[in-house]
Design a protein around this motif. Structure first.
Motif, PDB file in Angstrom:
ATOM      1  N   ILE A  29       0.836  -1.203   0.000  1.00 23.55           N
ATOM      2  CA  ILE A  29       0.000   0.000   0.000  1.00 23.55           C
ATOM      3  C   ILE A  29       0.870   1.252   0.000  1.00 23.55           C
ATOM      4  O   ILE A  29       0.579   2.225  -0.701  1.00 23.55           O
ATOM      5  N   GLN A  30       1.955   1.219   0.753  1.00 25.26           N
ATOM      6  CA  GLN A  30       2.875   2.361   0.759  1.00 25.26           C
ATOM      7  C   GLN A  30       3.534   2.527  -0.607  1.00 25.26           C
ATOM      8  O   GLN A  30       3.723   3.648  -1.081  1.00 25.26           O
ATOM      9  N   ALA A  31       3.875   1.424  -1.268  1.00 28.39           N
ATOM     10  CA  ALA A  31       4.453   1.502  -2.617  1.00 28.39           C
ATOM     11  C   ALA A  31       3.455   2.127  -3.588  1.00 28.39           C
ATOM     12  O   ALA A  31       3.822   2.978  -4.410  1.00 28.39           O
ATOM     13  N   LYS A  32       2.207   1.729  -3.483  1.00 27.78           N
ATOM     14  CA  LYS A  32       1.152   2.285  -4.340  1.00 27.78           C
ATOM     15  C   LYS A  32       1.010   3.786  -4.098  1.00 27.78           C
ATOM     16  O   LYS A  32       0.969   4.584  -5.041  1.00 27.78           O
ATOM     17  N   SER A  33       0.952   4.179  -2.848  1.00 30.47           N
ATOM     18  CA  SER A  33       0.822   5.602  -2.494  1.00 30.47           C
ATOM     19  C   SER A  33       2.034   6.408  -2.940  1.00 30.47           C
ATOM     20  O   SER A  33       1.901   7.528  -3.423  1.00 30.47           O
ATOM     21  N   GLU A  34       3.198   5.811  -2.789  1.00 37.38           N
ATOM     22  CA  GLU A  34       4.438   6.501  -3.175  1.00 37.38           C
ATOM     23  C   GLU A  34       4.489   6.738  -4.677  1.00 37.38           C
ATOM     24  O   GLU A  34       4.936   7.788  -5.138  1.00 37.38           O
ATOM     25  N   SER A  35       4.020   5.778  -5.470  1.00 38.40           N
ATOM     26  CA  SER A  35       4.038   5.962  -6.928  1.00 38.40           C
ATOM     27  C   SER A  35       3.084   7.084  -7.346  1.00 38.40           C
ATOM     28  O   SER A  35       3.398   7.868  -8.243  1.00 38.40           O
ATOM     29  N   ARG A  63       4.704  10.514  -6.080  1.00 31.46           N
ATOM     30  CA  ARG A  63       5.841  10.939  -6.904  1.00 31.46           C
ATOM     31  C   ARG A  63       5.454  11.128  -8.369  1.00 31.46           C
ATOM     32  O   ARG A  63       6.252  11.633  -9.143  1.00 31.46           O
ATOM     33  N   ASN A  64       4.259  10.646  -8.750  1.00 27.25           N
ATOM     34  CA  ASN A  64       3.825  10.645 -10.142  1.00 27.25           C
ATOM     35  C   ASN A  64       4.886   9.965 -11.013  1.00 27.25           C
ATOM     36  O   ASN A  64       5.323  10.484 -12.033  1.00 27.25           O
ATOM     37  N   GLN A  65       5.272   8.770 -10.545  1.00 25.95           N
ATOM     38  CA  GLN A  65       6.370   8.037 -11.170  1.00 25.95           C
ATOM     39  C   GLN A  65       6.095   6.541 -11.049  1.00 25.95           C
ATOM     40  O   GLN A  65       5.597   6.087 -10.021  1.00 25.95           O
ATOM     41  N   ASP A  66       6.404   5.785 -12.087  1.00 25.35           N
ATOM     42  CA  ASP A  66       6.304   4.324 -11.994  1.00 25.35           C
ATOM     43  C   ASP A  66       7.335   3.829 -10.992  1.00 25.35           C
ATOM     44  O   ASP A  66       8.490   4.277 -10.990  1.00 25.35           O
ATOM     45  N   LEU A  67       6.925   2.904 -10.128  1.00 20.64           N
ATOM     46  CA  LEU A  67       7.827   2.304  -9.154  1.00 20.64           C
ATOM     47  C   LEU A  67       7.722   0.786  -9.260  1.00 20.64           C
ATOM     48  O   LEU A  67       6.718   0.262  -9.738  1.00 20.64           O
ATOM     49  N   TRP A  68       8.752   0.088  -8.783  1.00 17.28           N
ATOM     50  CA  TRP A  68       8.794  -1.373  -8.842  1.00 17.28           C
ATOM     51  C   TRP A  68       9.159  -1.949  -7.485  1.00 17.28           C
ATOM     52  O   TRP A  68      10.068  -1.461  -6.811  1.00 17.28           O
ATOM     53  N   VAL A  69       8.448  -2.997  -7.121  1.00 16.72           N
ATOM     54  CA  VAL A  69       8.786  -3.788  -5.940  1.00 16.72           C
ATOM     55  C   VAL A  69       9.525  -5.015  -6.452  1.00 16.72           C
ATOM     56  O   VAL A  69       8.996  -5.761  -7.273  1.00 16.72           O
ATOM     57  N   HIS A  70      10.749  -5.203  -5.987  1.00 18.40           N
ATOM     58  CA  HIS A  70      11.601  -6.314  -6.437  1.00 18.40           C
ATOM     59  C   HIS A  70      11.689  -7.389  -5.351  1.00 18.40           C
ATOM     60  O   HIS A  70      11.827  -7.077  -4.175  1.00 18.40           O
ATOM     61  N   LEU A  98      11.581  -1.589  -2.702  1.00 16.91           N
ATOM     62  CA  LEU A  98      10.848  -0.660  -3.557  1.00 16.91           C
ATOM     63  C   LEU A  98      11.868   0.259  -4.191  1.00 16.91           C
ATOM     64  O   LEU A  98      12.639   0.915  -3.487  1.00 16.91           O
ATOM     65  N   LYS A  99      11.872   0.291  -5.538  1.00 21.24           N
ATOM     66  CA  LYS A  99      12.855   1.082  -6.273  1.00 21.24           C
ATOM     67  C   LYS A  99      12.175   1.832  -7.415  1.00 21.24           C
ATOM     68  O   LYS A  99      11.155   1.390  -7.930  1.00 21.24           O
ATOM     69  N   PRO A 100      12.773   2.943  -7.849  1.00 29.25           N
ATOM     70  CA  PRO A 100      12.208   3.695  -8.976  1.00 29.25           C
ATOM     71  C   PRO A 100      12.672   3.181 -10.334  1.00 29.25           C
ATOM     72  O   PRO A 100      12.426   3.822 -11.347  1.00 29.25           O
ATOM     73  N   THR A 101      13.344   2.039 -10.363  1.00 28.09           N
ATOM     74  CA  THR A 101      13.874   1.490 -11.617  1.00 28.09           C
ATOM     75  C   THR A 101      13.410   0.051 -11.796  1.00 28.09           C
ATOM     76  O   THR A 101      13.135  -0.651 -10.819  1.00 28.09           O
ATOM     77  N   GLU A 102      13.359  -0.390 -13.057  1.00 27.78           N
ATOM     78  CA  GLU A 102      12.940  -1.765 -13.351  1.00 27.78           C
ATOM     79  C   GLU A 102      13.968  -2.794 -12.931  1.00 27.78           C
ATOM     80  O   GLU A 102      13.635  -3.950 -12.724  1.00 27.78           O
ATOM     81  N   ASP A 103      15.216  -2.395 -12.830  1.00 24.71           N
ATOM     82  CA  ASP A 103      16.244  -3.314 -12.346  1.00 24.71           C
ATOM     83  C   ASP A 103      16.602  -2.908 -10.913  1.00 24.71           C
ATOM     84  O   ASP A 103      16.036  -1.996 -10.356  1.00 24.71           O
ATOM     85  N   LEU A 104      17.573  -3.585 -10.340  1.00 28.66           N
ATOM     86  CA  LEU A 104      17.921  -3.316  -8.944  1.00 28.66           C
ATOM     87  C   LEU A 104      18.858  -2.129  -8.752  1.00 28.66           C
ATOM     88  O   LEU A 104      19.290  -1.865  -7.637  1.00 28.66           O
ATOM     89  N   SER A 105      19.137  -1.400  -9.829  1.00 29.55           N
ATOM     90  CA  SER A 105      19.973  -0.213  -9.673  1.00 29.55           C
ATOM     91  C   SER A 105      19.107   0.929  -9.129  1.00 29.55           C
ATOM     92  O   SER A 105      17.896   0.811  -9.025  1.00 29.55           O
ATOM     93  N   GLY A 106      19.723   2.016  -8.791  1.00 29.82           N
ATOM     94  CA  GLY A 106      18.972   3.167  -8.289  1.00 29.82           C
ATOM     95  C   GLY A 106      18.786   3.101  -6.783  1.00 29.82           C
ATOM     96  O   GLY A 106      19.109   2.118  -6.126  1.00 29.82           O
ATOM     97  N   VAL A 151       0.121   7.249 -12.323  1.00 32.92           N
ATOM     98  CA  VAL A 151      -1.053   8.106 -12.151  1.00 32.92           C
ATOM     99  C   VAL A 151      -2.016   7.572 -11.098  1.00 32.92           C
ATOM    100  O   VAL A 151      -2.404   8.282 -10.185  1.00 32.92           O
ATOM    101  N   ARG A 152      -2.389   6.301 -11.195  1.00 35.94           N
ATOM    102  CA  ARG A 152      -3.349   5.730 -10.256  1.00 35.94           C
ATOM    103  C   ARG A 152      -2.729   4.742  -9.273  1.00 35.94           C
ATOM    104  O   ARG A 152      -3.402   4.226  -8.399  1.00 35.94           O
ATOM    105  N   GLY A 153      -1.480   4.443  -9.440  1.00 36.93           N
ATOM    106  CA  GLY A 153      -0.815   3.508  -8.540  1.00 36.93           C
ATOM    107  C   GLY A 153      -1.245   2.066  -8.709  1.00 36.93           C
ATOM    108  O   GLY A 153      -1.041   1.257  -7.814  1.00 36.93           O
ATOM    109  N   ARG A 154      -1.824   1.740  -9.848  1.00 39.03           N
ATOM    110  CA  ARG A 154      -2.283   0.367 -10.059  1.00 39.03           C
ATOM    111  C   ARG A 154      -1.106  -0.597 -10.118  1.00 39.03           C
ATOM    112  O   ARG A 154      -0.171  -0.391 -10.871  1.00 39.03           O
ATOM    113  N   PRO A 155      -1.191  -1.683  -9.341  1.00 38.71           N
ATOM    114  CA  PRO A 155      -0.109  -2.679  -9.389  1.00 38.71           C
ATOM    115  C   PRO A 155      -0.322  -3.660 -10.527  1.00 38.71           C
ATOM    116  O   PRO A 155      -1.434  -3.828 -11.018  1.00 38.71           O
ATOM    117  N   SER A 156       0.755  -4.313 -10.937  1.00 42.62           N
ATOM    118  CA  SER A 156       0.605  -5.404 -11.895  1.00 42.62           C
ATOM    119  C   SER A 156      -0.060  -6.578 -11.163  1.00 42.62           C
ATOM    120  O   SER A 156       0.146  -6.780  -9.972  1.00 42.62           O
TER     121      SER A 156
END
Length: 168
Positions: A49-55, A58-65, A83-91, A121-126
């Motif tokens: 839920i925090q990851a969803k709210s954070e995205s 920030r108005n930014q796509d985020l990824w939980v790895h 929780l990272k702002p990148t699709e890979d584990l960098s950042g 925009v809506r924080g929808r998870p995959s």
């Protein structure tokens, strides 16, 4: 007249207390298991839920790895979720959840690529599911279901109400 207890009285008291403790021990382990399952489900639910709210914030796509592959059961607590702002584990790492306090709970997921994406925009998870169950039994599974489109994150018992959560 002397006051006090005889050795025989003390031995009988200790014996009765020992029998009561041995009889109560299985129920204590059951309570401990229930508390660990509820705590891990709550921690993971809050993390997502925090990851969803954070995205959204920030108005930014985020990824939980996840630190383990899809459908791999981790039962030793040697897993981590980031929780990272990148699709890979960098950042930078925005949030971390470690499995070390949950060594007696098995953990797995069905996400391809070992990550969940949250749209900006809506924080929808995959869409996908995280599975939690006590080590040694896979009958009492809790599921954390992420659905898209509505973007819901729900904790529920797989086949029936489990650990204080309704059935799915």
């Amino acid at each position: 007249m002397t006051r006090g207890f005889t050795l025989l009285e003390l031995l009988i008291t200790v014996l009765v207390l020992s029998i009561l403790i041995v009889a109560a021990a299985p129920s204590f382990s059951s309570v401990t298991e229930t508390v660990k399952m509820q705590r891990l489900a709550g921690e993971l639910n809050g993390f997502l839920i925090q990851a969803k709210s954070e995205s959204v914030n920030r108005n930014q796509d985020l990824w939980v790895h996840f630190s383990m592959e899809k459908n791999t059961v981790q039962s030793t607590g040697e897993w981590t979720v980031w929780l990272k702002p990148t699709e890979d584990l960098s950042g930078e790492t925005l949030l971390v959840l470690s499995g070390k306090p949950f060594r007696d709970v098995s953990f797995s997921h069905n996400y391809t690529g070992e990550r969940i994406s949250f749209e900006s925009v809506r924080g929808r998870p995959s869409r996908g599911t995280i599975y939690l169950f006590p080590n040694g039994t896979s009958n009492d599974r809790l599921l954390i279901k992420l659905s898209s489109p509505p973007g819901r994150i729900k904790v529920c018992g797989e086949s029936s109400a489990q650990y204080g959560y309704d059935a799915c």
